[in-house]
Write an enzyme that holds these catalytic residues in place. Sequence first.
Site, PDB file in Angstrom:
ATOM      1  N   GLU A 157       0.802  -1.234   0.000  1.00 41.72           N
ATOM      2  CA  GLU A 157       0.000   0.000   0.000  1.00 41.72           C
ATOM      3  C   GLU A 157       0.831   1.279   0.000  1.00 41.72           C
ATOM      4  O   GLU A 157       0.589   2.199   0.786  1.00 41.72           O
ATOM      5  CB  GLU A 157      -0.964  -0.006   1.197  1.00 41.72           C
ATOM      6  CG  GLU A 157      -1.882  -1.221   1.204  1.00 41.72           C
ATOM      7  CD  GLU A 157      -2.847  -1.241   2.391  1.00 41.72           C
ATOM      8  OE1 GLU A 157      -2.734  -0.378   3.278  1.00 41.72           O
ATOM      9  OE2 GLU A 157      -3.712  -2.129   2.426  1.00 41.72           O
ATOM     10  N   GLU A 262      -5.771 -11.209  -1.232  1.00 40.56           N
ATOM     11  CA  GLU A 262      -6.616 -11.083  -0.032  1.00 40.56           C
ATOM     12  C   GLU A 262      -8.098 -11.108  -0.426  1.00 40.56           C
ATOM     13  O   GLU A 262      -8.886 -10.276  -0.002  1.00 40.56           O
ATOM     14  CB  GLU A 262      -6.280  -9.776   0.705  1.00 40.56           C
ATOM     15  CG  GLU A 262      -4.800  -9.629   1.010  1.00 40.56           C
ATOM     16  CD  GLU A 262      -4.432  -8.360   1.780  1.00 40.56           C
ATOM     17  OE1 GLU A 262      -5.338  -7.709   2.341  1.00 40.56           O
ATOM     18  OE2 GLU A 262      -3.235  -8.029   1.826  1.00 40.56           O
TER      19      GLU A 262
HETATM   20  C1  GLA Z   1      -4.844  -4.968   4.266  1.00 40.66           C
HETATM   21  C2  GLA Z   1      -3.606  -5.745   4.690  1.00 40.66           C
HETATM   22  C3  GLA Z   1      -3.985  -7.039   5.340  1.00 40.66           C
HETATM   23  C4  GLA Z   1      -5.120  -6.899   6.299  1.00 40.66           C
HETATM   24  C5  GLA Z   1      -6.283  -6.228   5.648  1.00 40.66           C
HETATM   25  C6  GLA Z   1      -7.423  -6.118   6.599  1.00 40.66           C
HETATM   26  O1  GLA Z   1      -5.417  -5.462   3.147  1.00 40.66           O
HETATM   27  O2  GLA Z   1      -2.739  -6.017   3.633  1.00 40.66           O
HETATM   28  O3  GLA Z   1      -2.880  -7.545   6.018  1.00 40.66           O
HETATM   29  O4  GLA Z   1      -4.708  -6.155   7.421  1.00 40.66           O
HETATM   30  O5  GLA Z   1      -5.848  -4.949   5.231  1.00 40.66           O
HETATM   31  O6  GLA Z   1      -7.528  -7.199   7.435  1.00 40.66           O
END
Ligand code: GLA
Length: 378
Positions: A157, A262
């Site tokens: 990020e 994710e």
């Molecule tokens: C981001 C992070 C993850 C997690 C999510 C929310 O996507 O990369 O590690 O913390 O937020 O759970």
Amino acid sequence: MRTWPLALFGCALATGIATAAVEIPALKSAAPRGMLIGVALNQAQSDGKDPMASAIVPTHFNSVTAENLMKWEAVHPETGRFVFEPADRFVAFGEKHGMFIVGHVLLWHQQTPAAVFAGPDGKPLDRDALLERLRTHIETVMGRYRGRVHGWDVVNEALEEDGSLRKSPWLQIIGEDYIAKAFEFAHRADPQAELYYNDFNLTKAAKRAAALRLVKQLRDQGLRVDGIGEQGHWLVSWPSLDDIDGMLGEIGAAGLKTHITELDMDVLPRDERMYGADLDARAKFRAGTNVYADGLPPDKQQELAQRYADVFRLFVKHSDSVARVTFWGLSDRTSWLNNFPVPGRVNHPLLWDRDGQPKPAFHSVVRALQESRKDAEK
Ligand code: GLA
């Protein structure tokens, strides 16, 4: 004709409820060759203390990511003090089941102690001292699992939605080259490991263009970057299939692997008010939007199933470049979306329900994978 490997799945074992074992196909075996199917585990799961996970994970997944326990605050809570036992057990879990193990995450602006950025006198650290901390962190954490953790989210990020660099303490203290430095340290710490840049909303053109530019610059400097991670925290109605298709096409065309790192699909209403600072307003809004507290109705189950099938068809379409699809959590019971963007709702974003039963979305993903695999074998 190909026969699909079937997994004998003991529901009784998974849930404690006395039901007969049901035969369902294993997710990982239905995926195109070369595409890993992963899941993020919480500590109870990687410690073997969650019977539902112990029954499901080894059967259906061939990759694991630690949901939290390799983040800076977990492994390195104070400068110079490392806590590795839970991460050791996580890595041992992955090894026991012969899985592709993903390390998450080396550099992020969240879940990193504020003290990382502070000097001894409470003033911000200078560039050299912060670079030194970063180097020590990456060398120590990656070094411990050298040759055992197969791929790392190196930087998470770093970009704003408009494609500019996020004004994190990393940028403010070190400057723009903090990203290159992180990749340099990571490659030195484990030359065999795959290295990824991870972010969200790369379905948006400006942010994706910035990510591709960033990775190209890193590679032009001779740094190793194997792939781009799109987190894939999506909604049932967003992003559009065209935008997902476009993203996968562009990352692949740039010669990079895409990792969906994710994946989940929020089924509950979202609203600007959920992110506001007025906590009363947030609580009221939360109560009114907890609309599936008693379970997801059949039409919504179907909608979710259709959505998952649609996105998996796209993953298969781009399977020459989509190297991995990792779900952010195993079942609805432990999903972070029960507490995000507001705490205390009952969400249903994953393929297994709260009792460890595969949902219609599970079956539709398997069908989507099998159909496209059959097409490929024609
Ligand atoms: C981001 C992070 C993850 C997690 C999510 C929310 O996507 O990369 O590690 O913390 O937020 O759970």
